[in-house]
Design a protein around this motif. Structure first.
Motif, PDB file in Angstrom:
ATOM      1  N   TRP A 177       0.850  -1.284  -0.023  1.00 21.84           N
ATOM      2  CA  TRP A 177      -0.077  -0.111  -0.026  1.00 21.84           C
ATOM      3  C   TRP A 177       0.901   1.353  -0.100  1.00 21.84           C
ATOM      4  O   TRP A 177       1.811   1.616   0.912  1.00 21.84           O
ATOM      5  N   ARG A 178       0.620   2.193  -0.973  1.00 18.62           N
ATOM      6  CA  ARG A 178       1.368   3.168  -1.189  1.00 18.62           C
ATOM      7  C   ARG A 178       2.942   3.104  -1.381  1.00 18.62           C
ATOM      8  O   ARG A 178       3.672   3.798  -1.278  1.00 18.62           O
ATOM      9  N   GLY A 179       3.101   1.654  -1.812  1.00 14.94           N
ATOM     10  CA  GLY A 179       4.830   1.551  -2.105  1.00 14.94           C
ATOM     11  C   GLY A 179       5.608   1.632  -1.087  1.00 14.94           C
ATOM     12  O   GLY A 179       6.851   1.491  -1.250  1.00 14.94           O
ATOM     13  N   ASP A 180       5.127   1.108   0.118  1.00 17.83           N
ATOM     14  CA  ASP A 180       5.720   1.317   1.587  1.00 17.83           C
ATOM     15  C   ASP A 180       5.804   0.005   1.813  1.00 17.83           C
ATOM     16  O   ASP A 180       4.750  -0.618   2.613  1.00 17.83           O
ATOM     17  N   SER A 181       7.020  -0.761   2.121  1.00 20.14           N
ATOM     18  CA  SER A 181       7.020  -2.136   2.662  1.00 20.14           C
ATOM     19  C   SER A 181       6.679  -2.057   4.133  1.00 20.14           C
ATOM     20  O   SER A 181       6.365  -3.253   4.555  1.00 20.14           O
ATOM     21  N   LYS A 182       6.363  -1.233   4.953  1.00 16.20           N
ATOM     22  CA  LYS A 182       5.753  -1.138   6.295  1.00 16.20           C
ATOM     23  C   LYS A 182       4.505  -1.255   6.014  1.00 16.20           C
ATOM     24  O   LYS A 182       3.817  -1.618   7.248  1.00 16.20           O
ATOM     25  N   ASN A 183       3.890  -1.069   5.000  1.00 12.04           N
ATOM     26  CA  ASN A 183       2.127  -1.187   5.011  1.00 12.04           C
ATOM     27  C   ASN A 183       1.717  -2.460   4.676  1.00 12.04           C
ATOM     28  O   ASN A 183       2.495  -3.329   4.241  1.00 12.04           O
ATOM     29  N   SER A 184       0.315  -2.549   4.351  1.00 13.01           N
ATOM     30  CA  SER A 184      -0.308  -3.697   4.001  1.00 13.01           C
ATOM     31  C   SER A 184       0.297  -4.139   2.608  1.00 13.01           C
ATOM     32  O   SER A 184       0.412  -3.555   1.552  1.00 13.01           O
ATOM     33  N   VAL A 185       0.313  -5.587   2.638  1.00  7.94           N
ATOM     34  CA  VAL A 185       0.642  -6.555   1.264  1.00  7.94           C
ATOM     35  C   VAL A 185      -0.572  -6.182   0.701  1.00  7.94           C
ATOM     36  O   VAL A 185      -1.826  -6.807   1.033  1.00  7.94           O
ATOM     37  N   LEU A 186      -0.650  -5.866  -0.702  1.00  7.75           N
ATOM     38  CA  LEU A 186      -1.837  -5.827  -1.782  1.00  7.75           C
ATOM     39  C   LEU A 186      -1.358  -6.941  -3.023  1.00  7.75           C
ATOM     40  O   LEU A 186      -0.514  -7.291  -2.972  1.00  7.75           O
ATOM     41  N   GLN A 187      -2.535  -7.189  -3.771  1.00  3.06           N
ATOM     42  CA  GLN A 187      -2.303  -7.789  -4.796  1.00  3.06           C
ATOM     43  C   GLN A 187      -2.486  -7.201  -6.012  1.00  3.06           C
ATOM     44  O   GLN A 187      -3.742  -6.577  -6.163  1.00  3.06           O
ATOM     45  N   ARG A 188      -1.448  -7.098  -7.048  1.00  2.33           N
ATOM     46  CA  ARG A 188      -1.589  -6.364  -8.007  1.00  2.33           C
ATOM     47  C   ARG A 188      -1.987  -7.045  -9.581  1.00  2.33           C
ATOM     48  O   ARG A 188      -1.326  -8.053  -9.505  1.00  2.33           O
ATOM     49  N   ILE A 189      -2.943  -6.699 -10.001  1.00  5.86           N
ATOM     50  CA  ILE A 189      -3.343  -7.517 -11.220  1.00  5.86           C
ATOM     51  C   ILE A 189      -3.264  -6.350 -12.483  1.00  5.86           C
ATOM     52  O   ILE A 189      -3.482  -5.200 -12.404  1.00  5.86           O
ATOM     53  N   TYR A 190      -2.074  -6.980 -13.469  1.00  4.32           N
ATOM     54  CA  TYR A 190      -1.722  -5.963 -14.523  1.00  4.32           C
ATOM     55  C   TYR A 190      -2.866  -6.380 -15.801  1.00  4.32           C
ATOM     56  O   TYR A 190      -2.875  -7.648 -15.917  1.00  4.32           O
ATOM     57  N   GLY A 191      -2.597  -5.469 -16.523  1.00  5.72           N
ATOM     58  CA  GLY A 191      -3.569  -5.658 -17.969  1.00  5.72           C
ATOM     59  C   GLY A 191      -2.962  -4.808 -19.072  1.00  5.72           C
ATOM     60  O   GLY A 191      -2.279  -3.684 -18.684  1.00  5.72           O
TER      61      GLY A 191
END
Length: 639
Positions: free
Chosen positions: A206-220
């Motif tokens: 989240w917001r590119g910060d490793s201290k924040n929540s882990v997200l899943q990114r889907i690219y297209g």
């Protein structure tokens, strides 16, 4: 009464607020049907957004390049809608358009699978066919926060709170899907069409910060036509075959490992390429009258504060503690060090220009998620140089540099080149007068060099405007490598001066310039450009000598030594293997020239020569072969 100015058309008058769609319909039904968005006073707008003041308006169709970004943003929203319909426990966070496509970051306990991508993509096609109208809505901050609080969407709450008080809070609605978004978007999901594809899954923070929540990114990715999509997917398939990480491993060039994240372990073959590139560049710099220097790796914080890098760049710097609790930093760039060398001894206007070059080893604390093979690393070597000159030498020095850069790119096999002019960023050093002077000087220089360019607003360095040189590779991808920056700020901040013709002290102009960028990244680009099959002068092993029988070993060893004497990188293969096996193996390892030696060749003092990619074989006497290969292996600047 509203006055609407249209490009290449008569002005139109309206007695009440009007939308871009109404303007398009007034011009022609065909234009209204083909319209995607509009450009109102230079800003992209939705077609149904109301215009309330006199404005200049352009109606944009698929002929306009801006449309691709808009439909990709549409695609990101449609993907998010599909995900939330299929997996309602998911939270959507951020989903922009990016170069060549789009992505959306999701928060979800269970991981998405590749099978899920197929299901999501199918639902996206269904949403396109639904022809859902897309509406822009302006909300109050209170309403937005209440909406997201009811659904416990803390990511969106954080985004709302980050919007400045003086900015509108806008949402976009399509069907049952609602998203916080600045826009613009097209008028309907149908406008996207079906030329899109979900390409991959990745992790993100989240917001590119490793201290924040882990997200899943889907690219297209998305295009305006099936043909463009097909061509792009073919390019991606080809790019995967050329991936420098894969080829680097297969060809034994380098490796990376967790104990040294972002740093390269060069193997013998990869280091041979590195040294050849460096040697070539050193020769070019010597001929162009650069003085090569070397500056320290670790420098006290005080110098970085004086230069302005500490304020702008400290989060990317690796720190160390010195004596008396001094803070030291591994250098992320070479500029301040070069100024220190310049300052040693009094300089006269007669001494300028001074061209100072360094193969400077730099360190930058890049986020781990941004690292990519040897293309994006934490430890790298720049082919860095700084030119100290007078104001009236800026144009000539820039022209000389542009000519040098183009010649070097051509020698490495890159003919197509684009140039971007980047002007002042929001956060910068120096006053507007200084920036006006620097930007004008660079514009005059690029015109004198007779190079066409495009504008890249706000992307200059913090100390000066820059040119970015972008080359195109064999499969059509762009790589930004070289840069040229005009700097009136740093010499003044660090106290560099020269004595002019009137005996007055003046700050020199500092031209920051690089051609390859970083040697690591450049070699990664070369590996992908040539699919690992380097030009002969760059090949880590230029010749492999293969035996057919053990009887010829002494003869092969003599040829090996003769090639060594003339500087040809070669190896011998005396293994007890069939010759066909040896040839296939060395061909797969991208060796450009394979010599086959049997009893016949030993008796006749000849060699049987095979060139990579050719099924033909030629027989030459040893002296002729060595003379030929010696000539063919010469770097382009020596030929």
């Amino acid at each position: 009464m509203l006055t609407i100015t249209l490009p290449n058309q008569d002005k139109k008058k309206y007695n009440q607020p009007v939308t871009s769609m109404q303007i398009a319909e007034d011009i022609s039904k065909n234009l209204a049907s083909n319209a995607f968005v509009s450009l109102v006073n230079g800003e992209l707008w939705d077609l149904e957004r109301v215009i309330e003041v006199d404005s200049t308006v352009s109606i944009l169709t698929q002929k306009n390049k801006e449309i691709l970004d808009v439909i990709r943003h549409d695609a990101a929203h449609i993907m998010a809608e599909a995900v939330l319909e299929l997996f309602p426990e998911t939270q959507a966070t951020i989903g922009p358009s990016i170069e060549n496509g789009f992505y959306y970051d999701f928060f979800r306990e269970k991981k998405f699978s590749l099978t899920d991508l197929d299901i999501i993509e199918k639902r996206m096609h269904e949403i396109v066919d639904r022809d859902e109208k897309i509406f822009r809505e302006v909300w109050t901050r209170k309403k937005a926060l209440e909406h997201y609080s009811q659904n416990n969407e803390n990511f969106k709450i954080e985004l709302v709170n980050a919007i400045p008080e003086d900015q509108l809070i806008t949402f976009y609605r399509q069907g049952d899907f609602l998203d916080l978004c600045k826009g613009p978007h097209t008028s309907s999901t149908k406008k996207l069409g079906h030329a899109f594809k979900l390409t991959k899954l990745a992790g993100s923070y989240w917001r590119g910060d490793s201290k924040n929540s882990v997200l899943q990114r889907i690219y297209g990715t998305a295009f305006l036509s099936d043909k463009d999509l097909k061509n792009y997917l073919l390019m991606i398939e080809e790019a995967e075959k050329r991936d420098h990480r894969k080829l680097g491993r297969e060809l034994g060039l380098f490796h990376l490992q967790d104990e040294a994240i972002g740093s390269v372990f060069w193997h013998k073959k990869g280091w041979a390429i590195y040294l050849e590139v460096e040697s070539y560049m050193r020769r070019k710099l010597n001929k162009s009258e650069y003085d090569e220097v070397k500056t320290p790796q670790v420098i006290d914080r005080s110098l970085w504060e004086k230069s302005g890098h500490w304020e702008k760049f400290k989060e990317h710097m690796f720190m160390a503690k010195g004596d008396e609790d001094k803070t030291l930093a591994l250098k992320p760039m070479n500029c301040p060090g070069h100024v220190q060398i310049y300052k040693q001894g009094l300089k006269s206007y007669k001494d300028l220009p001074i061209r100072m070059a360094e193969f400077g080893s730099c360190h930058r604390n890049e986020p781990s998620g941004a690292l990519h093979g040897i293309m994006r690393v934490r430890q790298f070597t720049q082919d860095d140089a700084h030119i100290f000159c007078m104001d009236n030498q800026i144009t000539s020095e820039c022209v000389i540099f542009c000519e040098l850069l183009q010649a070097i790119y051509k020698d490495f096999g890159f003919a197509d080149l684009k140039v971007k002019f980047s002007d002042r960023p929001e956060i910068r050093a120096g006053d507007d007068k200084t920036w006006d002077k620097a930007e004008n000087a660079l514009l005059v220089a690029i015109k004198a060099a007779n190079i066409s360019y495009s504008l890249n607003p706000g992307e200059g360095a913090f100390y000066g405007p820059k040119l970015e040189f972008v080359l195109t590779d064999a499969i059509g991808r762009d790589w930004q490598c070289g840069t040229l920056q005009v700097d009136f700020v740093l010499p003044n901040r660090l106290g560099a001066y020269y004595v002019d013709i009137d005996g007055q002290k003046k700050n020199p102009v500092m031209l920051h310039r690089a051609i390859l960028g970083s040697l690591e990244r450049w070699i990664g680009i070369l590996i992908e450009q040539y699919s690992g099959r380097m030009p002969l002068w760059l090949a880590p092993i230029q010749v492999t000598i293969c035996s057919i029988t053990n009887n010829t070993n002494d003869y092969i060893l003599k040829i090996n030594k003769d090639l060594d004497k003339v500087g040809i990188r070669n190896e011998i293969d005396l293994r007890n293997e069939k010759i066909g096996y040896k040839i296939r193996e060395h061909s797969n390892n991208a060796v450009p020239i394979i010599i086959v030696i049997g009893d016949k060749e030993q008796e006749t003092k000849t060699v049987a020569v095979r060139y990579l990619g050719s099924k033909n074989q030629e027989n030459l006497d040893v002296e002729t072969f060595i003379e030929n290969v010696k000539r063919k292996c010469l770097p382009p600047d020596i030929m």
